[in-house]
Design a protein around this motif. Structure first.
Motif, PDB file in Angstrom:
ATOM      1  N   UNK A  86       0.833  -1.201   0.000  1.00 16.70           N
ATOM      2  CA  UNK A  86       0.000   0.000   0.000  1.00 16.70           C
ATOM      3  C   UNK A  86       0.870   1.255   0.000  1.00 16.70           C
ATOM      4  N   UNK A  87       2.001   1.217   0.694  1.00 15.86           N
ATOM      5  CA  UNK A  87       2.934   2.350   0.663  1.00 15.86           C
ATOM      6  C   UNK A  87       3.469   2.570  -0.752  1.00 15.86           C
ATOM      7  N   UNK A  88       3.740   1.489  -1.476  1.00 18.93           N
ATOM      8  CA  UNK A  88       4.173   1.614  -2.872  1.00 18.93           C
ATOM      9  C   UNK A  88       3.063   2.221  -3.727  1.00 18.93           C
ATOM     10  N   UNK A  89       1.823   1.835  -3.466  1.00 20.67           N
ATOM     11  CA  UNK A  89       0.694   2.413  -4.210  1.00 20.67           C
ATOM     12  C   UNK A  89       0.564   3.905  -3.887  1.00 20.67           C
ATOM     13  N   UNK A  90       0.741   4.260  -2.620  1.00 22.26           N
ATOM     14  CA  UNK A  90       0.667   5.676  -2.221  1.00 22.26           C
ATOM     15  C   UNK A  90       1.741   6.477  -2.941  1.00 22.26           C
ATOM     16  N   UNK A  91       2.984   5.955  -2.941  1.00 26.74           N
ATOM     17  CA  UNK A  91       4.063   6.674  -3.628  1.00 26.74           C
ATOM     18  C   UNK A  91       3.757   6.789  -5.119  1.00 26.74           C
ATOM     19  N   UNK A  92       3.321   5.682  -5.731  1.00 28.84           N
ATOM     20  CA  UNK A  92       3.055   5.697  -7.173  1.00 28.84           C
ATOM     21  C   UNK A  92       1.985   6.730  -7.511  1.00 28.84           C
ATOM     22  N   UNK A  93       0.915   6.779  -6.712  1.00 30.57           N
ATOM     23  CA  UNK A  93      -0.150   7.734  -6.976  1.00 30.57           C
ATOM     24  C   UNK A  93       0.359   9.172  -6.819  1.00 30.57           C
ATOM     25  N   UNK A  94       1.037   9.441  -5.709  1.00 31.31           N
ATOM     26  CA  UNK A  94       1.501  10.810  -5.466  1.00 31.31           C
ATOM     27  C   UNK A  94       2.531  11.247  -6.500  1.00 31.31           C
ATOM     28  N   UNK A  95       3.479  10.379  -6.813  1.00 24.94           N
ATOM     29  CA  UNK A  95       4.500  10.753  -7.794  1.00 24.94           C
ATOM     30  C   UNK A  95       3.869  10.941  -9.169  1.00 24.94           C
ATOM     31  N   UNK A  96       2.974  10.041  -9.552  1.00 24.29           N
ATOM     32  CA  UNK A  96       2.349  10.148 -10.867  1.00 24.29           C
ATOM     33  C   UNK A  96       1.514  11.423 -10.969  1.00 24.29           C
ATOM     34  N   UNK A  97       0.803  11.749  -9.899  1.00 24.74           N
ATOM     35  CA  UNK A  97      -0.006  12.968  -9.887  1.00 24.74           C
ATOM     36  C   UNK A  97       0.874  14.215  -9.989  1.00 24.74           C
ATOM     37  N   UNK A  98       1.882  14.308  -9.147  1.00 22.28           N
ATOM     38  CA  UNK A  98       2.716  15.516  -9.120  1.00 22.28           C
ATOM     39  C   UNK A  98       3.535  15.651 -10.402  1.00 22.28           C
ATOM     40  N   UNK A  99       4.110  14.529 -10.874  1.00 24.74           N
ATOM     41  CA  UNK A  99       4.872  14.590 -12.126  1.00 24.74           C
ATOM     42  C   UNK A  99       3.959  14.888 -13.308  1.00 24.74           C
ATOM     43  N   UNK A 100       2.731  14.374 -13.273  1.00 24.71           N
ATOM     44  CA  UNK A 100       1.781  14.689 -14.340  1.00 24.71           C
ATOM     45  C   UNK A 100       1.417  16.157 -14.364  1.00 24.71           C
TER      46      UNK A 100
END
Length: 143
Positions: A86-100
């Motif tokens: 779940x921590x990996x999912x949190x990072x993936x979501x936040x990074x993808x959102x901010x980088x997007x």
């Protein structure tokens, strides 16, 4: 060019086995690669994300089972492993959102320069890692 000036290598056809170990990718390049990796990770983990959401909102009993998965685990999979996923999912979501958002801003504002690329990459990494640490602390019960 003087004899003291070192000639920079030219990479025309990059060989993954010999050249990638010496190639220095700029920070903006790493953010772009991580943007793609985070999108791929979210896509691969989408069935888990749907199961987590469905289990958490279906009923009180399913929410208890959901909470128990994080506390004691399910079967042979320990609870801390679920938390790491779940921590990996949190990072993936936040990074993808901010980088997007970074990519959208650069597309709209035509802010494509080496300086802006580096500074926005630093902000993207700092925000995504910082927010992941804060939410991860909450996930692991530190506050």
């Amino acid at each position: 060019m003087t004899e003291l000036t070192k000639k920079r290598p030219e990479f025309r056809n990059i060989n993954a086995f010999t050249d990638l170990t010496t190639y220095r990718l700029p920070l903006a390049g790493w953010v772009s690669i991580l943007h793609r990796a985070s999108g791929g990770l979210m896509f691969i983990l989408l069935p888990l994300i749907v199961w987590l959401f469905d289990t958490s909102v279906s009923s009180e009993l399913s929410f208890e089972r959901f909470s128990a998965a994080f506390a004691a685990g399910i079967g042979f999979v320990p609870g801390w492993f679920f938390k790491l996923v779940v921590l990996a999912i949190i990072w993936a979501y936040l990074h993808h959102l901010i980088a997007g958002l970074r990519h959208l801003y650069m597309d709209v504002a035509h802010a494509v320069s080496k300086e802006f690329g580096k500074s926005s990459a630093i902000v993207t990494l700092a925000l995504s890692i910082g927010l992941t640490l804060v939410l991860g602390a909450k996930l692991f019960g530190l506050y």
